[in-house]
Enzyme design. Structure first.
Site, PDB file in Angstrom:
ATOM      1  N   HIS A 187      29.503  35.893  37.474  1.00  0.00           N
ATOM      2  CA  HIS A 187      29.303  35.170  39.567  1.00  0.00           C
ATOM      3  C   HIS A 187      28.646  33.698  39.240  1.00  0.00           C
ATOM      4  CE1 HIS A 187      30.288  39.474  41.565  1.00  0.00           C
ATOM      5  NE2 HIS A 187      29.794  39.798  40.625  1.00  0.00           N
ATOM      6  N   CYS A 233      34.539  40.214  37.911  1.00  0.00           N
ATOM      7  CA  CYS A 233      33.244  41.329  37.963  1.00  0.00           C
ATOM      8  C   CYS A 233      33.934  41.954  38.510  1.00  0.00           C
ATOM      9  CB  CYS A 233      32.251  40.795  39.030  1.00  0.00           C
ATOM     10  SG  CYS A 233      30.746  42.381  38.369  1.00  0.00           S
TER      11      CYS A 233
END
Length: 487
Positions: free
Chosen positions: A432, A334
């Site tokens: 994630h 991310c």
């Protein structure tokens, strides 16, 4: 339904409220009740994506799992995500409502009580029991005016409160009796009993202490809970936990290094790696160089440009490039993925002051922050070994560039995510939760020269929740707690 209520408040932060609520949720769910966790206001950069398309604190996600119910934005209607030392992004019922400095938030806070009560009543209408977690300390009388997280909420819904103190940090008698002395008598009247948590050693040595607190306070003692070693196997929410995070196994075959940046987010991505016997997971603190490692992971960040500047100030950018020259692997998740690119632009000041900076230049992508936050559960397989994964996306912005022609992941719908360097040693993605999948984690460890995983992570989480619920049942007066909740 109109659910019964039980609220757990603490004498301070990190006294174990979140885990206690999870254990109580599992205990009462095992008794056949439909249980929902609830936290009116939370502050954390470790968040989870909900089934209804929003985000809540990671602790409430674990509590919902313990209760065996689907995640909902209403379990944590106000989530504060720190972006600086004095300011935070405000998430209300799963969606970003803006940002505010701490002092400005105190003035804004009372206007959020209708949202908090709306979410609470929604949960209460579909459950038998709502277990509520307070925030920080019940005795923060300087923040009592307009409070929506502790006694302000408890008074609004007439919730019975159990107060938790932490004997491990010392001074638990003063913690509990000091709370009673500091708070308004009408608030204190809602407290129906106390728990002393995290006892180490011979519990009989504190029997007189429990009796003294009960006599002086007039509150019944509900139990002395011994330290639960298995807590480290459950996802942590508070960044305070990072101070003792990591595995540090001297005989480990693989070393994975993670620079600890100030605004690290979703660091539970690392939990499965920390439990692998063949992995030495090194959380590198500010002021320390990155060690010689097989893999460097750049984790998520709530303020990517600010954390990239911090990374450079520590000299970690030089360490990372030296690591790459030695043939090491790098993975960006991310915000860490965005840092690996050539440029990051934040023209609208979404994560801080508007601006544009150079990235680390290790992947040929450029990122522009903006647009709606993407909050979605995803699954698929890696484009290299075909190893399956499931996880979630939680980010703003779009990354583009030639490196996307070498994606890291293929989603179940055929779309692609992430990028890899031509030699495959540098990679990044927006997903994630990659390492929670045993197959995906095993593929990464084998890629680094390891054996490829030694345990089933999701099964361990479930076993640990069961064990903790049994631990509480053995050391708490569950009958008295049930009566407090009027079950």
């Amino acid at each position: 339904m109109t659910a019964k209520i039980l609220m757990i408040q603490g004498t301070g932060s990190d006294v174990g409220k979140s885990l206690l609520v999870a254990g109580l949720c599992r205990h009462f769910a095992d008794r056949g009740l439909k249980v929902c966790p609830f936290k009116p206001q939370n502050m954390s950069n470790n968040a989870a994506v909900t089934a209804d398309g929003g985000e809540i604190g990671r602790a409430q996600a674990l509590q919902a799992r313990a209760a065996r119910v689907a995640l909902s934005v209403h379990m944590n209607p106000v989530l504060l995500k720190p972006q600086s030392e004095i300011g935070a992004q405000i998430i209300v019922q799963g969606r970003m409502r803006g940002s505010a400095r701490a002092r400005d938030y105190q003035a804004l806070k009372p206007s959020l009580m209708p949202d908090v009560l709306d979410s609470f009543e929604r949960l209460r209408a579909e459950a038998d029991l709502v277990v509520v977690e307070g925030a920080g300390s019940a005795s923060e009388v300087n923040l009592r005016a307009g409070d929506i997280a502790n006694m302000g909420f408890a008074r609004a819904v007439e919730a019975p409160v159990v107060l938790v103190g932490d004997i491990d940090r010392g001074g638990v008698i003063a913690q509990i009796l000091g709370t009673q002395a500091a708070i308004d008598p009408a608030d204190a009247a809602l407290i129906r009993g106390f728990i002393v948590n995290k006892m180490r050693g011979d519990a009989s040595l504190f029997a007189d202490g429990m009796a003294f607190i009960a006599e002086r306070s007039g509150w019944p003692a509900l139990g002395l809970v011994p330290h639960f070693a298995g807590a480290s196997r459950l996802p942590a929410e508070d960044a305070l936990a990072l101070g003792s995070y990591g595995s540090r196994r001297a005989d480990a075959k693989l070393t994975i290094a993670v620079p600890m940046m100030p605004r690290i987010s979703n660091f539970d991505d690392l939990d499965p790696l920390a439990q692998e016997n063949e992995v030495d997971l090194v959380m590198v603190k500010p002021g320390q160089p990155l060690p010689v490692a097989d893999l460097v992971i750049l984790p998520g960040s709530k303020a990517t440009i600010a954390d990239l500047a911090f990374l450079r100030a520590q000299g970690w950018d030089i360490d990372i490039k030296g690591h790459v020259r030695r043939g090491g692997h790098v993975l960006g998740l991310c915000g860490g993925y965005q840092m690996l690119g050539t440029r990051i632009a934040d023209p609208d000041g979404i994560e801080g002051a508007p601006g544009e900076v150079e990235g680390l230049g290790l992947l040929d992508i450029a990122t522009r922050l903006g647009g709606d936050k993407r909050l979605v559960a995803v699954s698929g397989e890696s484009c290299t070994e075909g190893a399956p994964f499931s996880g979630y996306e939680m980010h703003v912005g779009l990354s583009e560039g030639p490196a996307l022609a070498r994606p890291l992941l293929r989603f179940s719908d055929g779309s692609l995510d992430g990028a890899r360097s031509p030699d495959g040693r540098i990679a990044g993605c927006y997903v994630h939760g990659l390492f929670s999948d045993d197959h995906q984690r095993g593929a990464w460890l084998r890629r680094l020269g390891g054996e490829g995983g030694t345990f089933a992570y999701e099964a361990v989480v479930e076993e640990t929740l069961d064990a903790f619920a049994a631990h509480l049942a053995a050391h708490l007066d569950m009958g008295a707690i049930g009566r407090i909740a009027e079950l």
